[in-house]
Design an enzyme around this catalytic site. Sequence first.
Site, PDB file in Angstrom:
ATOM      1  N   ASP A 105      39.445  34.874  54.147  1.00 40.86           N
ATOM      2  CA  ASP A 105      39.125  34.936  52.662  1.00 40.86           C
ATOM      3  C   ASP A 105      38.534  34.094  52.760  1.00 40.86           C
ATOM      4  OD1 ASP A 105      40.237  36.618  49.984  1.00 40.86           O
ATOM      5  OD2 ASP A 105      38.693  34.269  49.581  1.00 40.86           O
ATOM      6  N   ASN A 106      36.630  33.978  51.883  1.00 39.24           N
ATOM      7  CA  ASN A 106      36.483  32.607  52.120  1.00 39.24           C
ATOM      8  C   ASN A 106      36.974  32.060  50.466  1.00 39.24           C
ATOM      9  OD1 ASN A 106      35.123  34.671  50.300  1.00 39.24           O
ATOM     10  ND2 ASN A 106      33.022  34.352  51.337  1.00 39.24           N
ATOM     11  N   LEU A 107      37.384  32.692  49.534  1.00 38.19           N
ATOM     12  CA  LEU A 107      38.091  31.662  48.950  1.00 38.19           C
ATOM     13  C   LEU A 107      36.869  31.894  47.472  1.00 38.19           C
ATOM     14  CD1 LEU A 107      39.748  28.683  49.730  1.00 38.19           C
ATOM     15  CD2 LEU A 107      40.503  30.891  49.508  1.00 38.19           C
ATOM     16  N   SER A 167      34.142  52.268  44.595  1.00 37.20           N
ATOM     17  CA  SER A 167      34.238  52.804  43.696  1.00 37.20           C
ATOM     18  C   SER A 167      34.122  54.256  42.490  1.00 37.20           C
ATOM     19  CB  SER A 167      33.352  51.224  42.842  1.00 37.20           C
ATOM     20  OG  SER A 167      33.699  51.762  41.595  1.00 37.20           O
ATOM     21  N   LEU A 212      37.598  45.541  30.679  1.00 39.67           N
ATOM     22  CA  LEU A 212      38.158  45.378  29.033  1.00 39.67           C
ATOM     23  C   LEU A 212      39.874  44.832  29.132  1.00 39.67           C
ATOM     24  CD1 LEU A 212      38.191  47.035  25.763  1.00 39.67           C
ATOM     25  CD2 LEU A 212      39.522  48.939  27.501  1.00 39.67           C
ATOM     26  N   LYS A 226      28.078  49.301  47.241  1.00 44.16           N
ATOM     27  CA  LYS A 226      29.323  51.041  48.514  1.00 44.16           C
ATOM     28  C   LYS A 226      28.757  51.372  48.348  1.00 44.16           C
ATOM     29  CE  LYS A 226      32.411  47.991  46.710  1.00 44.16           C
ATOM     30  NZ  LYS A 226      33.680  47.302  47.600  1.00 44.16           N
ATOM     31  N   TYR A 272      25.474  46.248  42.714  1.00 38.73           N
ATOM     32  CA  TYR A 272      27.198  46.357  43.240  1.00 38.73           C
ATOM     33  C   TYR A 272      27.373  48.159  43.781  1.00 38.73           C
ATOM     34  CZ  TYR A 272      31.780  47.023  43.246  1.00 38.73           C
ATOM     35  OH  TYR A 272      33.112  47.095  43.004  1.00 38.73           O
ATOM     36  N   THR A 280      32.324  54.003  40.404  1.00 39.11           N
ATOM     37  CA  THR A 280      30.842  53.728  40.304  1.00 39.11           C
ATOM     38  C   THR A 280      29.915  54.481  40.815  1.00 39.11           C
ATOM     39  OG1 THR A 280      29.159  51.894  40.307  1.00 39.11           O
ATOM     40  CG2 THR A 280      30.058  51.683  41.551  1.00 39.11           C
ATOM     41  N   TYR A 315      37.788  53.766  43.903  1.00 41.08           N
ATOM     42  CA  TYR A 315      39.316  53.121  42.751  1.00 41.08           C
ATOM     43  C   TYR A 315      38.316  53.399  41.771  1.00 41.08           C
ATOM     44  CZ  TYR A 315      39.837  50.068  46.770  1.00 41.08           C
ATOM     45  OH  TYR A 315      40.828  49.236  47.555  1.00 41.08           O
TER      46      TYR A 315
HETATM   47  P1  NAD Z   1      37.973  40.175  44.634  1.00 40.48           P
HETATM   48  O1  NAD Z   1      37.294  39.468  43.484  1.00 40.48           O
HETATM   49  O2  NAD Z   1      39.231  39.502  43.594  1.00 40.48           O
HETATM   50  O3  NAD Z   1      39.123  40.189  45.255  1.00 40.48           O
HETATM   51  C1  NAD Z   1      37.612  40.461  46.639  1.00 40.48           C
HETATM   52  C2  NAD Z   1      38.543  39.107  47.088  1.00 40.48           C
HETATM   53  O4  NAD Z   1      37.023  39.124  48.588  1.00 40.48           O
HETATM   54  C3  NAD Z   1      37.930  37.605  47.149  1.00 40.48           C
HETATM   55  O5  NAD Z   1      39.108  36.686  46.587  1.00 40.48           O
HETATM   56  C4  NAD Z   1      37.282  36.714  47.127  1.00 40.48           C
HETATM   57  O6  NAD Z   1      37.452  35.483  48.103  1.00 40.48           O
HETATM   58  C5  NAD Z   1      37.042  37.706  49.234  1.00 40.48           C
HETATM   59  N1  NAD Z   1      35.367  37.631  50.023  1.00 40.48           N
HETATM   60  C6  NAD Z   1      34.240  38.381  48.842  1.00 40.48           C
HETATM   61  N2  NAD Z   1      33.196  37.698  50.113  1.00 40.48           N
HETATM   62  C7  NAD Z   1      33.747  37.059  51.212  1.00 40.48           C
HETATM   63  C8  NAD Z   1      32.976  36.859  52.775  1.00 40.48           C
HETATM   64  N3  NAD Z   1      31.915  36.998  52.700  1.00 40.48           N
HETATM   65  N4  NAD Z   1      34.340  36.961  53.354  1.00 40.48           N
HETATM   66  C9  NAD Z   1      35.846  36.466  53.193  1.00 40.48           C
HETATM   67  N5  NAD Z   1      35.664  37.068  51.942  1.00 40.48           N
HETATM   68  C10 NAD Z   1      35.574  37.142  50.852  1.00 40.48           C
HETATM   69  O7  NAD Z   1      37.643  41.518  43.587  1.00 40.48           O
HETATM   70  P2  NAD Z   1      38.962  42.705  43.910  1.00 40.48           P
HETATM   71  O8  NAD Z   1      39.104  43.638  42.388  1.00 40.48           O
HETATM   72  O9  NAD Z   1      40.212  42.925  44.493  1.00 40.48           O
HETATM   73  O10 NAD Z   1      37.996  43.374  44.442  1.00 40.48           O
HETATM   74  C11 NAD Z   1      38.239  44.367  45.961  1.00 40.48           C
HETATM   75  C12 NAD Z   1      37.384  45.241  46.629  1.00 40.48           C
HETATM   76  O11 NAD Z   1      37.627  46.417  45.738  1.00 40.48           O
HETATM   77  C13 NAD Z   1      36.093  45.264  46.230  1.00 40.48           C
HETATM   78  O12 NAD Z   1      35.074  45.507  47.723  1.00 40.48           O
HETATM   79  C14 NAD Z   1      35.780  45.779  45.146  1.00 40.48           C
HETATM   80  O13 NAD Z   1      33.648  45.719  45.068  1.00 40.48           O
HETATM   81  C15 NAD Z   1      35.983  46.602  45.181  1.00 40.48           C
HETATM   82  N6  NAD Z   1      36.122  47.472  43.676  1.00 40.48           N
HETATM   83  C16 NAD Z   1      36.754  47.144  42.120  1.00 40.48           C
HETATM   84  C17 NAD Z   1      37.538  46.880  41.423  1.00 40.48           C
HETATM   85  C18 NAD Z   1      38.248  46.401  39.969  1.00 40.48           C
HETATM   86  O14 NAD Z   1      37.703  46.689  39.109  1.00 40.48           O
HETATM   87  N7  NAD Z   1      38.487  45.093  40.687  1.00 40.48           N
HETATM   88  C19 NAD Z   1      37.411  48.405  42.107  1.00 40.48           C
HETATM   89  C20 NAD Z   1      35.876  49.331  42.374  1.00 40.48           C
HETATM   90  C21 NAD Z   1      36.176  48.716  43.028  1.00 40.48           C
HETATM   91  C1  UD1 Z   2      33.040  48.587  35.377  1.00 40.64           C
HETATM   92  C2  UD1 Z   2      31.558  49.000  35.463  1.00 40.64           C
HETATM   93  C3  UD1 Z   2      32.085  49.988  37.057  1.00 40.64           C
HETATM   94  C4  UD1 Z   2      33.468  49.089  37.835  1.00 40.64           C
HETATM   95  C5  UD1 Z   2      34.077  49.207  36.798  1.00 40.64           C
HETATM   96  C6  UD1 Z   2      35.530  48.681  37.586  1.00 40.64           C
HETATM   97  C7  UD1 Z   2      29.630  48.315  34.304  1.00 40.64           C
HETATM   98  C8  UD1 Z   2      28.671  48.718  33.740  1.00 40.64           C
HETATM   99  N1  UD1 Z   2      30.752  49.408  34.778  1.00 40.64           N
HETATM  100  O1  UD1 Z   2      32.939  50.115  34.849  1.00 40.64           O
HETATM  101  O2  UD1 Z   2      31.208  49.737  37.942  1.00 40.64           O
HETATM  102  O3  UD1 Z   2      33.391  50.544  38.614  1.00 40.64           O
HETATM  103  O4  UD1 Z   2      34.314  48.332  35.813  1.00 40.64           O
HETATM  104  O5  UD1 Z   2      35.562  47.652  37.285  1.00 40.64           O
HETATM  105  O6  UD1 Z   2      30.427  47.133  33.969  1.00 40.64           O
HETATM  106  N2  UD1 Z   2      35.162  47.834  27.089  1.00 40.64           N
HETATM  107  C9  UD1 Z   2      34.525  47.839  25.693  1.00 40.64           C
HETATM  108  N3  UD1 Z   2      34.520  45.985  25.271  1.00 40.64           N
HETATM  109  C10 UD1 Z   2      34.851  44.790  26.414  1.00 40.64           C
HETATM  110  C11 UD1 Z   2      34.407  45.748  27.894  1.00 40.64           C
HETATM  111  C12 UD1 Z   2      34.633  47.207  27.711  1.00 40.64           C
HETATM  112  O7  UD1 Z   2      34.786  48.060  24.613  1.00 40.64           O
HETATM  113  O8  UD1 Z   2      34.337  44.232  26.379  1.00 40.64           O
HETATM  114  C13 UD1 Z   2      34.775  49.181  27.324  1.00 40.64           C
HETATM  115  C14 UD1 Z   2      33.632  49.927  28.501  1.00 40.64           C
HETATM  116  O9  UD1 Z   2      31.902  50.562  26.891  1.00 40.64           O
HETATM  117  C15 UD1 Z   2      34.051  51.408  28.670  1.00 40.64           C
HETATM  118  C16 UD1 Z   2      35.949  50.775  28.806  1.00 40.64           C
HETATM  119  O10 UD1 Z   2      35.777  49.699  27.512  1.00 40.64           O
HETATM  120  O11 UD1 Z   2      34.068  51.731  27.466  1.00 40.64           O
HETATM  121  C17 UD1 Z   2      35.308  50.455  30.139  1.00 40.64           C
HETATM  122  O12 UD1 Z   2      35.131  48.759  30.535  1.00 40.64           O
HETATM  123  P1  UD1 Z   2      34.992  48.337  32.046  1.00 40.64           P
HETATM  124  O13 UD1 Z   2      35.927  47.812  31.970  1.00 40.64           O
HETATM  125  O14 UD1 Z   2      33.343  47.107  31.881  1.00 40.64           O
HETATM  126  O15 UD1 Z   2      34.821  49.946  33.094  1.00 40.64           O
HETATM  127  P2  UD1 Z   2      34.115  50.089  33.907  1.00 40.64           P
HETATM  128  O16 UD1 Z   2      32.866  50.732  32.115  1.00 40.64           O
HETATM  129  O17 UD1 Z   2      34.605  51.595  33.487  1.00 40.64           O
END
Ligand code: NAD
Ligand code: UD1
Length: 332
Positions: free
Chosen positions: A31-33, A124, A199, A152, A148, A126, A176
């Site tokens: 992890d690069n923090l 994701s 949210l 993916k 983003y 997404t 996810y």
């Molecule tokens: P996060 O940012 O908390 O964790 C990602 C970690 O990767 C961090 O600790 C960061 O320091 C590290 N990192 C980033 N770039 C790096 C690099 N080049 N080398 C080494 N370390 C690196 O995010 P998360 O929520 O834990 O998500 C993890 C993965 O899941 C991501 O790929 C994200 O896109 C995917 N994802 C997350 C969500 C979500 O809502 N959290 C939803 C769908 C997909």
């Molecule tokens: C967002 C990302 C999506 C990502 C997902 C999980 C966008 C456009 N999409 O989706 O790519 O995969 O998070 O990390 O950012 N909401 C409010 N008020 C707020 C925040 C959110 O009303 O302050 C509503 C939104 O309109 C939505 C719901 O809450 O209906 C969830 O929002 P959010 O947590 O941002 O997730 P996604 O929109 O599903």
Amino acid sequence: MKILVTGGLGYIGSHTVVELLNDNYEVIVIDNLSNSKESVKDNIEKITNKEFELVIGDVCNKDIVEDIFKNNKIDAVIHFAGYKAVGESVAKPLMYYHNNLFSTINLLEVMEKYECRRIVFSSSATVYGKPESLPIKEDFKLSTTNPYGTTKLMIEDILRDLYVSNNDWSIAILRYFNPVGAHKSGLIGEDPNGIPNNLMPYIVKVANKELECLSIFGDDYDTKDGTGVRDYIHVVDLSLGHIKAIEYVLKNKGVDEYNLGTGKGYSVLEMVKTFEKVNNVNVNKKIVERRPGDIDACYADSRKAKEILGFEAKKGIEEMCLDSYNYVKKNL
Ligand code: NAD
Ligand code: UD1
């Protein structure tokens, strides 16, 4: 079995490392923090009473990644490392394409060289863009609406091409839905810098009086109460999904995609009301304009992950709301 976890100090990565250690896997984290803190390592070790190796380094740096494979026999990789903020990716697309794509290509090249061909990748929901119907199945048409999401989808394509080039690969692409919640201990959880976009972290900060008021983005969607509906999944459930995926790629070859969600959709208002009830707090809220790019509703058909990986999410929204708030209260 030794598992390399990239991005293993991040939100989902840290919870997954806990479950891997609990299941007696050996773990190395790189992890690069860039979006996490080194102290997460101690907290994971406190929760599990086990140790693991941490390499502080960038997956975009091939020498560092190669050193890990030279010095260890890695059985499989879980690749979390990457940037994830949708809005930031629109403002800084090159930063997103650079980090998410280069890190993955480096990693895969080194894995190929050292003949470690088992990987679980964080994708994701997404990648489904604006789904044509609900619930969303894995074979739905894919499209993206921001850089983003495009990273993916591009990585998914790279992984599918890689399997075609060499059928020895075993690849699980996990899509996810909306991860929320935190570990019961309150030692690890989600801690976004600045003003959150998502949210749950926003609700938590309003409840905690760090932010004044939650803006609910629109109440005229085609949903039960007009507010947006999503499939929220507890991060501990999500992490257990990775354990199932690792078990699967260790035993089988091929490339396949799996939705990780609960299969249930909840509206913004339902989430806020549940949060208020279980935590006995008030969350100031107001209805504002829709957020550009948002869709009415999004939830998974979660049957494939159940049938093939044997994964099923168990935790409900009450627990998600309780654990999210508990983490923040403990880490004030
Ligand atoms: P996060 O940012 O908390 O964790 C990602 C970690 O990767 C961090 O600790 C960061 O320091 C590290 N990192 C980033 N770039 C790096 C690099 N080049 N080398 C080494 N370390 C690196 O995010 P998360 O929520 O834990 O998500 C993890 C993965 O899941 C991501 O790929 C994200 O896109 C995917 N994802 C997350 C969500 C979500 O809502 N959290 C939803 C769908 C997909
Ligand atoms: C967002 C990302 C999506 C990502 C997902 C999980 C966008 C456009 N999409 O989706 O790519 O995969 O998070 O990390 O950012 N909401 C409010 N008020 C707020 C925040 C959110 O009303 O302050 C509503 C939104 O309109 C939505 C719901 O809450 O209906 C969830 O929002 P959010 O947590 O941002 O997730 P996604 O929109 O599903």
